[in-house]
Design a protein around this motif. Structure first.
Motif, PDB file in Angstrom:
ATOM      1  N   THR A 135      27.441  44.467  26.873  1.00 25.51           N
ATOM      2  CA  THR A 135      28.554  45.366  27.197  1.00 25.51           C
ATOM      3  C   THR A 135      29.387  44.814  28.341  1.00 25.51           C
ATOM      4  N   GLY A 136      30.669  45.175  28.351  1.00 26.08           N
ATOM      5  CA  GLY A 136      31.620  44.768  29.387  1.00 26.08           C
ATOM      6  C   GLY A 136      32.959  45.428  29.128  1.00 26.08           C
ATOM      7  N   ARG A 137      34.037  44.816  29.650  1.00 23.82           N
ATOM      8  CA  ARG A 137      35.384  45.359  29.444  1.00 23.82           C
ATOM      9  C   ARG A 137      36.332  44.221  29.103  1.00 23.82           C
ATOM     10  N   VAL A 138      37.305  44.526  28.238  1.00 18.60           N
ATOM     11  CA  VAL A 138      38.318  43.543  27.860  1.00 18.60           C
ATOM     12  C   VAL A 138      39.708  44.158  28.007  1.00 18.60           C
ATOM     13  N   ARG A 139      40.697  43.288  28.169  1.00 12.36           N
ATOM     14  CA  ARG A 139      42.093  43.732  28.233  1.00 12.36           C
ATOM     15  C   ARG A 139      42.683  43.638  26.836  1.00 12.36           C
ATOM     16  N   VAL A 140      43.129  44.794  26.347  1.00 15.27           N
ATOM     17  CA  VAL A 140      43.788  44.885  25.038  1.00 15.27           C
ATOM     18  C   VAL A 140      45.205  45.350  25.314  1.00 15.27           C
ATOM     19  N   GLY A 141      46.176  44.464  25.115  1.00 13.63           N
ATOM     20  CA  GLY A 141      47.564  44.808  25.430  1.00 13.63           C
ATOM     21  C   GLY A 141      47.687  45.063  26.914  1.00 13.63           C
ATOM     22  N   ASP A 142      48.133  46.261  27.288  1.00 12.95           N
ATOM     23  CA  ASP A 142      48.299  46.580  28.707  1.00 12.95           C
ATOM     24  C   ASP A 142      47.196  47.505  29.223  1.00 12.95           C
ATOM     25  N   GLY A 143      46.129  47.672  28.460  1.00  8.65           N
ATOM     26  CA  GLY A 143      45.029  48.543  28.881  1.00  8.65           C
ATOM     27  C   GLY A 143      43.691  47.833  28.804  1.00  8.65           C
ATOM     28  N   GLU A 144      42.700  48.455  29.393  1.00 15.21           N
ATOM     29  CA  GLU A 144      41.346  47.927  29.342  1.00 15.21           C
ATOM     30  C   GLU A 144      40.474  48.826  28.482  1.00 15.21           C
ATOM     31  N   TRP A 145      39.581  48.191  27.730  1.00 13.06           N
ATOM     32  CA  TRP A 145      38.700  48.916  26.825  1.00 13.06           C
ATOM     33  C   TRP A 145      37.261  48.486  27.058  1.00 13.06           C
ATOM     34  N   PRO A 146      36.308  49.400  26.905  1.00 15.80           N
ATOM     35  CA  PRO A 146      34.910  48.990  26.916  1.00 15.80           C
ATOM     36  C   PRO A 146      34.659  48.105  25.704  1.00 15.80           C
ATOM     37  N   ALA A 147      33.793  47.106  25.886  1.00 15.59           N
ATOM     38  CA  ALA A 147      33.564  46.151  24.810  1.00 15.59           C
ATOM     39  C   ALA A 147      32.084  45.873  24.632  1.00 15.59           C
ATOM     40  N   GLU A 148      31.745  45.500  23.414  1.00 15.08           N
ATOM     41  CA  GLU A 148      30.408  45.033  23.082  1.00 15.08           C
ATOM     42  C   GLU A 148      30.548  43.664  22.455  1.00 15.08           C
ATOM     43  N   GLY A 149      29.584  42.800  22.716  1.00 12.17           N
ATOM     44  CA  GLY A 149      29.620  41.475  22.119  1.00 12.17           C
ATOM     45  C   GLY A 149      28.713  40.515  22.837  1.00 12.17           C
ATOM     46  N   PRO A 150      28.847  39.216  22.532  1.00 10.43           N
ATOM     47  CA  PRO A 150      28.013  38.210  23.178  1.00 10.43           C
ATOM     48  C   PRO A 150      28.397  38.072  24.654  1.00 10.43           C
ATOM     49  N   ASP A 151      27.502  37.516  25.446  1.00  7.59           N
ATOM     50  CA  ASP A 151      27.775  37.324  26.874  1.00  7.59           C
ATOM     51  C   ASP A 151      28.994  36.432  27.058  1.00  7.59           C
ATOM     52  N   LEU A 152      29.967  36.941  27.818  1.00 10.46           N
ATOM     53  CA  LEU A 152      31.199  36.205  28.122  1.00 10.46           C
ATOM     54  C   LEU A 152      31.573  36.462  29.573  1.00 10.46           C
ATOM     55  N   ALA A 153      32.113  35.458  30.224  1.00 16.75           N
ATOM     56  CA  ALA A 153      32.517  35.572  31.619  1.00 16.75           C
ATOM     57  C   ALA A 153      33.945  36.120  31.703  1.00 16.75           C
ATOM     58  N   PRO A 154      34.305  36.703  32.862  1.00 19.41           N
ATOM     59  CA  PRO A 154      35.683  37.164  33.040  1.00 19.41           C
ATOM     60  C   PRO A 154      36.672  36.014  32.827  1.00 19.41           C
ATOM     61  N   GLY A 155      37.776  36.323  32.147  1.00 19.79           N
ATOM     62  CA  GLY A 155      38.800  35.317  31.872  1.00 19.79           C
ATOM     63  C   GLY A 155      38.637  34.638  30.525  1.00 19.79           C
ATOM     64  N   GLU A 156      37.456  34.723  29.925  1.00 20.42           N
ATOM     65  CA  GLU A 156      37.258  34.102  28.615  1.00 20.42           C
ATOM     66  C   GLU A 156      37.985  34.901  27.536  1.00 20.42           C
ATOM     67  N   LYS A 157      38.332  34.211  26.478  1.00 22.71           N
ATOM     68  CA  LYS A 157      39.029  34.844  25.357  1.00 22.71           C
ATOM     69  C   LYS A 157      38.025  35.275  24.294  1.00 22.71           C
ATOM     70  N   ALA A 158      38.342  36.372  23.662  1.00 20.36           N
ATOM     71  CA  ALA A 158      37.514  36.893  22.574  1.00 20.36           C
ATOM     72  C   ALA A 158      38.436  37.477  21.513  1.00 20.36           C
ATOM     73  N   ARG A 159      37.867  37.736  20.342  1.00 15.10           N
ATOM     74  CA  ARG A 159      38.639  38.331  19.242  1.00 15.10           C
ATOM     75  C   ARG A 159      37.948  39.622  18.832  1.00 15.10           C
ATOM     76  N   ILE A 160      38.756  40.672  18.629  1.00 12.57           N
ATOM     77  CA  ILE A 160      38.210  41.960  18.203  1.00 12.57           C
ATOM     78  C   ILE A 160      37.818  41.859  16.729  1.00 12.57           C
TER      79      ILE A 160
END
Length: 156
Positions: free
Chosen positions: A109-134
């Motif tokens: 669990t963590g948080r990602v920026r989607v557009g101009d907002g932040e959303w709670p996220a689930e997925g593999p371990d990723l560091a801040p600043g890394e890119k991911a795909r929904i």
């Protein structure tokens, strides 16, 4: 009898025409059903001039309701195709978007920026600043997967 009660059938037909014209100018489908109710009431008022004002309003309400129910059933069985079926489905529109990790995804669990907002996220371990795909949206949580770069992809 006064003039209006003698001409009630024609008045209802004029009201039906006005509803139909308004439907053409401001599409929304619902005025069509009112136009059908007014037209049916107009025809009945012409056939049965003794119907009276209360009977005409009851007729209008009944025929409009019948038209709405038939229309609802017809539109349910024959949906209108759309060029953008996900127009009002925000979750479906987010799938495939590239996002940036804001708070590290750790332990799933963590948080990602989607557009101009932040959303709670689930997925593999990723560091801040890394890119991911929904890849999915479950409730108010986006499920992400890491975006692999060419350098990170194992060679065959």
């Amino acid at each position: 009898m006064d003039w209006l009660s003698e001409q009630a059938g024609f008045v209802w037909l004029i009201v039906a025409a006005l509803f139909a014209i308004c439907e053409l100018l401001i599409p929304g489908v619902y005025l069509t059903f009112l136009a059908l109710g007014a037209a049916a009431t107009g025809v009945l008022a012409l056939i049965f001039p003794e119907l009276g004002a209360i009977g005409q309003f009851i007729s209008f309400a009944a025929w409009s309701t019948v038209a709405v129910l038939i229309g609802k059933r017809w539109y349910g069985a024959n949906p209108v195709p759309s060029s953008d079926p996900d127009l009002n489905n925000r979750a479906a529109r987010m799938i495939g978007q590239s996002v940036t990790v804001v708070d590290a995804i750790s332990g799933g669990t963590g948080r990602v920026r989607v557009g101009d907002g932040e959303w709670p996220a689930e997925g593999p371990d990723l560091a801040p600043g890394e890119k991911a795909r929904i890849v999915a949206v479950r409730g108010g949580v986006v499920v992400v997967d890491a975006i692999r770069t060419i350098a990170e992809t194992p060679s065959a």
